[in-house]
Design a protein around this motif. Structure first.
Motif, PDB file in Angstrom:
ATOM      1  N   HIS A 181      32.500  84.349  18.413  1.00  0.00           N
ATOM      2  CA  HIS A 181      33.635  85.124  18.924  1.00  0.00           C
ATOM      3  C   HIS A 181      34.310  84.379  20.074  1.00  0.00           C
ATOM      4  O   HIS A 181      33.654  83.883  20.985  1.00  0.00           O
ATOM      5  CB  HIS A 181      33.181  86.507  19.392  1.00  0.00           C
ATOM      6  N   GLY A 182      35.605  84.345  20.023  1.00  0.00           N
ATOM      7  CA  GLY A 182      36.366  83.608  21.028  1.00  0.00           C
ATOM      8  C   GLY A 182      36.245  84.186  22.421  1.00  0.00           C
ATOM      9  O   GLY A 182      36.403  83.477  23.422  1.00  0.00           O
ATOM     10  N   ALA A 183      35.971  85.506  22.505  1.00  0.00           N
ATOM     11  CA  ALA A 183      35.895  86.139  23.817  1.00  0.00           C
ATOM     12  C   ALA A 183      34.753  85.562  24.653  1.00  0.00           C
ATOM     13  O   ALA A 183      34.773  85.642  25.884  1.00  0.00           O
ATOM     14  CB  ALA A 183      35.708  87.649  23.651  1.00  0.00           C
ATOM     15  N   TYR A 184      33.728  84.981  23.969  1.00  0.00           N
ATOM     16  CA  TYR A 184      32.571  84.461  24.703  1.00  0.00           C
ATOM     17  C   TYR A 184      32.663  82.967  24.980  1.00  0.00           C
ATOM     18  O   TYR A 184      31.795  82.409  25.640  1.00  0.00           O
ATOM     19  CB  TYR A 184      31.296  84.704  23.892  1.00  0.00           C
ATOM     20  N   LYS A 185      33.730  82.322  24.481  1.00  0.00           N
ATOM     21  CA  LYS A 185      33.793  80.872  24.577  1.00  0.00           C
ATOM     22  C   LYS A 185      33.973  80.379  26.016  1.00  0.00           C
ATOM     23  O   LYS A 185      33.694  79.231  26.325  1.00  0.00           O
ATOM     24  CB  LYS A 185      34.903  80.341  23.691  1.00  0.00           C
TER      25      LYS A 185
END
Length: 558
Positions: A133-137
């Motif tokens: 998930h991009g939110a955790y990148k």
């Protein structure tokens, strides 16, 4: 028929809604399976009340489908969970030195990363959202680390990101704008880099020390080997020397025995020859005595007159056989040599190893001393003087404080604190410690004592503990009615020795020994061994009609 092998991975049996392993799996008409709760919640939240979709294939159902438990899938998942738990326990469970996953509900698996943004450690499974998930990148992932609470500011509960050089502590961003606002602060990475360099330099220094230590250790180990080898060589040399000396003495003893036996044999042979001659002479004399006796009693006058001339002449011409009874079997020169050898061997019987100190000639170590020979003891002679401030008022000092005499009348003297006010005793000025001492005392009378004591002996009173030898802090040789006894701690040891008017005292402080000798014969009267913990003061007890004199050191031929 063999049972089919099941995959040990349960990820393929996950719910597409919650992305977890299916719980109470149900299958809808399109063939996809979900957790019962997940599909019901999904349909309950659907915007279209009369339309229901499959979350995966988006097939539409006008009527809410009836859901039923998939018992086969349930059994498969349960079986795989058991297999997975066993595999996890053997492969991925966090060990004692591992960082555990903070998300695993029952058995914590080994964490593979720690999120410094979430401040949580994740195993490989629970780390997947951070990868997908991009939110955790944007989260900062680091190698697994425990004790995350140490990375938080105790005051603001924020991650520590800076280092305050002023206060020498880690701070968070809120600390930077508050109490550390004007301080010298840097990023943790910068401080780490600086200290890393210092630590590497320190490590280099330590490595050099380790290398130096190993070099010295190697040298010392070689030295130990050399010492052991040298000691073994010396031991063999000494054993060879003493063995050779003993063999020489035994050979010499055998040769002396042979000389004595040869002399014995020669003298015995001579004596036996004389004995044989004397036996023959005795038989002849007895025969003549019988003839004389017969002649004296004969009645034949003519026979008597004819026989008389021959019997009146002594037989054998009167030759005398003499033999000297000489018990000195050895020549004078040989006797002198053997006497000297005997004296030398007797002298070695008194040799002892003595610990030497730095003050001795040759420095500390060990040396051989003949402590049964007066000359050997006189090398430790010390000068002693009697202390007038300690003498009892019944005593008088003279000869430059070398002689003490018991008076017939009590004298009056100032009551010094060190003076013995009851017992007729006096101490020397000199404190003896740390090495060896020898002194001699000339004694006159039949009541006297010679000893040593610690300075703290009591002096004001009539109790026995104020007397030399009657406490555990003093030692004394007493002469009473011309018999000796040794006293310590109020216990006496009788000594079988004839009285002597000259006593030698040998004090070996390092060895903790006190010895008394009869100087005329250098006979050891008594030896006491202990551990001396304080300096010792020579002291004397003088009875009625007695006096003692500290003899000046002198050499002797003994």
């Amino acid at each position: 028929m063999a049972a089919p092998q099941l995959s040990v991975s349960v990820d393929r049996y996950s719910c597409s809604v919650c992305r977890e392993v299916l719980t109470e799996p149900v299958t809808i008409p399109c063939g996809h399976s979900y957790c019962m709760r997940c599909i019901n919640d999904f349909w309950d939240q659907s915007d279209k009340e009369d339309t229901y979709n499959c979350p995966q294939c988006w097939r539409t159902f006008n009527v809410r489908p009836e859901i039923n438990r998939n018992t086969v899938l349930t059994e498969i998942i349960e079986k795989l969970k058991e297999v997975r738990v066993d595999a996890s326990l053997s492969q991925s469970c966090a060990g004692q030195d591992d960082v555990p996953c903070d998300v695993c509900p029952v058995i914590n698996r080994r964490a593979v990363k720690t999120c410094m943004t979430c401040m949580i450690s994740y195993c490989e499974t629970h780390l997947q959202p951070h990868k997908e998930h991009g939110a955790y990148k944007r989260h900062q992932l680091e190698e697994p680390t425990g004790h995350l609470e140490e990375k938080l500011c105790a005051k603001h509960q924020e991650v520590l990101k800076l280092f305050c050089r002023t206060d020498e502590c880690c701070v968070c961003l809120l600390c930077l704008v508050t109490e550390h606002k004007s301080h010298d602060t840097v990023m943790l990475e910068e401080e780490r880099a600086q200290r890393q360099s210092q630590l590497e330099n320190k490590k280099d220094e330590e490595m050099k020390k380790i290398e130096e230590n190993e070099r010295k250790l190697e040298e010392m180990e070689k030295i130990v080997v050399r010492i052991q080898s040298s000691a073994e060589t010396k031991v063999q040399e000494q054993e060879k020397t003493f063995k050779s000396v003993l063999e020489s003495i035994e050979r010499l003893g055998s040769e002396v025995t042979e000389v004595i036996r040869a002399y014995e044999e020669k003298e015995v042979r001579k004596a036996q020859g004389v004995i044989q001659h004397l036996k023959k002479e005795r038989e002849e004399l007895k025969r003549r005595d019988n003839e004389l006796n017969d002649l004296l009693h004969t009645d034949d006058h003519i026979h008597f007159i004819k026989k008389f001339p021959s019997l009146c002449v002594s037989p054998g011409g009167g030759v005398a056989h003499k033999i000297t009874n000489n018990e000195d079997f050895l020549p004078e020169t040989l006797k002198t040599n053997l006497s000297n050898l005997k004296r030398s061997l007797e002298e070695t019987a008194g040799w002892q190893f003595v610990e030497t100190t730095e003050a001795d000639v040759g420095g500390s170590g060990q040396t051989l001393r003949n402590l049964r020979n007066r000359n050997g003891l006189l090398r430790y002679s010390c000068l002693l003087t009697l202390d007038p401030n300690t003498k009892n008022n019944w005593l008088q000092l003279s000869e430059k404080n070398k002689m003490v005499t018991h008076l017939e009348m009590l004298t009056s003297s100032p009551d010094y604190p060190d003076r013995f006010n009851h017992w007729q005793q006096v101490l020397c000025r000199e404190a003896l410690r740390g090495t060896r001492y020898y002194w001699e005392v000339e004694c006159t009378g039949k009541w006297f004592g010679i000893g040593v004591t610690y300075k703290g002996i009591d002096r004001k009173g009539k109790n026995l503990e104020y007397c030399l030898g009657c406490t555990n802090r003093s030692w004394c040789l007493f002469c009473c009615d011309f018999s000796f006894s040794f006293w310590h701690n109020n216990k006496s040891t009788k000594i079988r020795a004839s009285s002597s008017n000259q006593i030698g005292v040998y004090l070996d402080c390092p060895a903790g020994s006190l010895s008394f000798y009869c100087v005329s014969t250098m006979t050891l009267l008594h030896k006491f061994t202990t551990v001396f913990t304080e300096p010792l003061y020579p002291g004397f007890w003088v009875g009625t009609d007695s006096h003692l004199t500290i003899s000046p050191p002198s050499t002797s031929d003994q």
